[in-house]
Design a protein around this motif. Structure first.
Motif, PDB file in Angstrom:
ATOM      1  N   ASN A 161      39.060 -18.983   5.202  1.00 57.70           N
ATOM      2  CA  ASN A 161      38.743 -19.766   6.403  1.00 57.70           C
ATOM      3  C   ASN A 161      37.468 -19.215   7.015  1.00 57.70           C
ATOM      4  O   ASN A 161      37.364 -18.018   7.310  1.00 57.70           O
ATOM      5  CB  ASN A 161      39.888 -19.692   7.414  1.00 57.70           C
ATOM      6  CG  ASN A 161      41.114 -20.421   6.894  1.00 57.70           C
ATOM      7  OD1 ASN A 161      40.989 -21.338   6.098  1.00 57.70           O
ATOM      8  ND2 ASN A 161      42.281 -20.000   7.351  1.00 57.70           N
ATOM      9  N   LYS A 163      34.705 -18.778   9.872  1.00 57.79           N
ATOM     10  CA  LYS A 163      34.335 -18.916  11.275  1.00 57.79           C
ATOM     11  C   LYS A 163      32.831 -19.152  11.374  1.00 57.79           C
ATOM     12  O   LYS A 163      32.370 -19.968  12.135  1.00 57.79           O
ATOM     13  CB  LYS A 163      34.734 -17.665  12.057  1.00 57.79           C
ATOM     14  CG  LYS A 163      36.226 -17.514  12.203  1.00 57.79           C
ATOM     15  CD  LYS A 163      36.576 -16.333  13.043  1.00 57.79           C
ATOM     16  CE  LYS A 163      38.090 -16.231  13.161  1.00 57.79           C
ATOM     17  NZ  LYS A 163      38.507 -15.060  13.887  1.00 57.79           N
ATOM     18  N   ASN A 164      32.092 -18.417  10.576  1.00 50.71           N
ATOM     19  CA  ASN A 164      30.641 -18.598  10.526  1.00 50.71           C
ATOM     20  C   ASN A 164      30.307 -19.038   9.105  1.00 50.71           C
ATOM     21  O   ASN A 164      30.021 -18.209   8.245  1.00 50.71           O
ATOM     22  CB  ASN A 164      29.945 -17.291  10.902  1.00 50.71           C
ATOM     23  CG  ASN A 164      28.470 -17.487  11.142  1.00 50.71           C
ATOM     24  OD1 ASN A 164      27.944 -18.581  10.936  1.00 50.71           O
ATOM     25  ND2 ASN A 164      27.808 -16.431  11.586  1.00 50.71           N
TER      26      ASN A 164
END
Length: 178
Positions: A161, A163-164
């Protein structure tokens, strides 16, 4: 189920890239390079074809079937001259033209051609054969496993996953390139 479908959607480009990479690696393998060396036993058919191919090369070189005024393919000229010198038992010149042919065409398996059996015992030909002999050592195994770890990190970074997402994509392609 949706999570699995989402993972497969993300993986499809990676899997496509890996399949294309594997296909390109195995597609470059030539038939001459994949055949085993059988020096002890020879078929009569291979001798017939070898003599026939030598006659074809000989007629092309001696009778100049190709047009000199047209643009010649130097790679094929190197090949024909190497075979001609080998059949005339001139190992030094044959080795020179074999080397030129390999450097221009990148066909390393040409050294193992049956036409060069006539000069196979000469020092120049043996030196050339050891120069283009594939060498697989422990350091090559180390590089292979390092590359596999790099592919693994590339896949893991693209599956987690994000985030950035832009930074992890750049880092994963950095690992892929290395």
């Amino acid at each position: 189920m949706r999570a699995l479908v989402n993972i497969l959607k993300k993986l499809r480009y990676v899997l496509l890239f890996i399949m294309l990479l594997i296909n390109s690696v195995f597609n470059s393998c030539l038939a001459e390079e994949s055949l085993p060396n059988h020096n002890s036993s020879r078929n009569n058919f291979s001798n017939i074809f070898k003599e026939e191919s030598y006659n074809i090369y000989n007629s092309i070189i001696n009778y100049k079937i190709f047009n000199i005024k047209s643009i010649e393919d130097s790679t094929q000229t190197f090949r024909w001259k190497a075979i001609d010198y080998a059949q005339n038992k001139d190992a030094k010149n044959a080795a020179i033209y074999i080397d030129k042919y390999i450097k221009s065409s990148l066909h390393v398996g040409f050294v193992n051609n049956d036409v060069f059996e006539v000069i196979s015992k000469s020092k120049d030909y043996q030196k050339l054969k050891t120069k283009y002999h594939t060498n697989f050592s422990i350091i090559n195994l180390f590089y292979l496993f390092t590359a596999l770890i790099g592919f693994f990190i590339f896949i893991i970074l693209n599956l987690k996953n994000k985030k950035n997402s832009s930074s992890t994509t750049l880092i994963s392609f950095f690992f892929l390139m290395h």
